[in-house]
Design a protein around this motif. Structure first.
Motif, PDB file in Angstrom:
ATOM      1  N   PHE A  50       0.828  -1.194   0.000  1.00  0.00           N
ATOM      2  CA  PHE A  50       0.000   0.000   0.000  1.00  0.00           C
ATOM      3  C   PHE A  50       0.866   1.248   0.000  1.00  0.00           C
ATOM      4  CE2 PHE A  50      -2.736  -3.230   1.753  1.00  0.00           C
ATOM      5  CZ  PHE A  50      -3.966  -2.939   1.174  1.00  0.00           C
ATOM      6  N   GLY A  52      -0.016   4.837   1.238  1.00  0.00           N
ATOM      7  CA  GLY A  52      -1.138   5.481   1.921  1.00  0.00           C
ATOM      8  C   GLY A  52      -2.238   4.447   2.063  1.00  0.00           C
ATOM      9  N   HIS A  53      -3.425   4.793   1.550  1.00  0.00           N
ATOM     10  CA  HIS A  53      -4.539   3.852   1.598  1.00  0.00           C
ATOM     11  C   HIS A  53      -4.778   3.172   0.257  1.00  0.00           C
ATOM     12  CE1 HIS A  53      -5.604   4.986   5.647  1.00  0.00           C
ATOM     13  NE2 HIS A  53      -5.589   6.273   5.301  1.00  0.00           N
ATOM     14  N   SER A  54      -3.924   3.444  -0.714  1.00  0.00           N
ATOM     15  CA  SER A  54      -4.100   2.888  -2.053  1.00  0.00           C
ATOM     16  C   SER A  54      -3.268   1.623  -2.230  1.00  0.00           C
ATOM     17  CB  SER A  54      -3.672   3.896  -3.120  1.00  0.00           C
ATOM     18  OG  SER A  54      -4.431   5.067  -3.021  1.00  0.00           O
ATOM     19  N   GLN A  81       5.612  -2.234   4.003  1.00  0.00           N
ATOM     20  CA  GLN A  81       5.145  -0.861   4.239  1.00  0.00           C
ATOM     21  C   GLN A  81       6.229   0.132   3.848  1.00  0.00           C
ATOM     22  OE1 GLN A  81       3.658  -0.155   8.186  1.00  0.00           O
ATOM     23  NE2 GLN A  81       2.227  -1.862   8.095  1.00  0.00           N
TER      24      GLN A  81
END
Length: 179
Positions: A50, A52-54, A81
């Motif tokens: 990911f 961010g949130h994508s 991450q």
């Protein structure tokens, strides 16, 4: 390649070291298969990455001796991450650089013709003067005036005038050194 035990499979997979890249999966000739010489997949772990949130991708691991577990996936999560953050940082850097180059271009070049504007032309001329002086050489300047250009714009419109300016600019650029 034929593999009679999983330990040979791991070594051969690492030895072949082929990356699989498919940006158009529907038309990829390997679809549903592996690159030539690649061993069959008998264990697999896919972990999402990911930014961010994508969701930006997935890292896949295959053919680990002993298979995979959720615990291993959790152990790899901080690393992935970090990979997502690095990808995001690189994308932001690239966007910032492209924006800077776009601003620089807008400040120094004519949007229609792509030729240096008066400000940039002055800088280039000053640089060339210094270079000519350094090499004790000469510098030539050519001034071109387009007689009757206003009448072309008035009679045929600005679209035709713009096309003429672009054509002249292309011909000038083609007939001089890149410098």
């Amino acid at each position: 390649m034929v593999f009679d035990n999983p330990d040979n499979l791991i070594g051969a997979s690492l030895e072949s070291g082929q990356m699989v890249l498919a940006n158009e999966f529907e038309t990829d000739p390997r679809r549903g298969g592996l690159p030539e010489g690649h061993p069959p997949i008998w264990a697999y772990l896919g972990i999402p990455i990911f930014s961010g949130h994508s969701l930006i991708g997935m890292v896949g691991l295959a053919n680990r001796s002993g298979g995979y577990s959720e615990a291993l996936a959790e152990e790899l999560d901080p690393l992935l991450q970090t990979v997502g953050q690095l990808i995001e940082r690189k994308q932001l850097y690239r966007e910032k650089l492209e924006h800077k180059q776009s601003l620089e271009r807008a400040a120094n070049y004519d949007a229609l013709t792509g030729l240096p504007n008066r400000r940039r032309l002055t800088e280039i001329f000053e640089e060339e003067l210094v270079e000519a002086d350094r090499r004790q050489g000469l510098l030539s300047v050519c001034f071109i005036d387009l007689d009757g250009f206003k009448e072309i714009n008035d009679e045929f419109g600005h679209a035709v005038g713009d096309m003429i300016l672009k054509t002249i600019a292309e011909r000038l650029q083609a007939s001089v050194r890149e410098q």
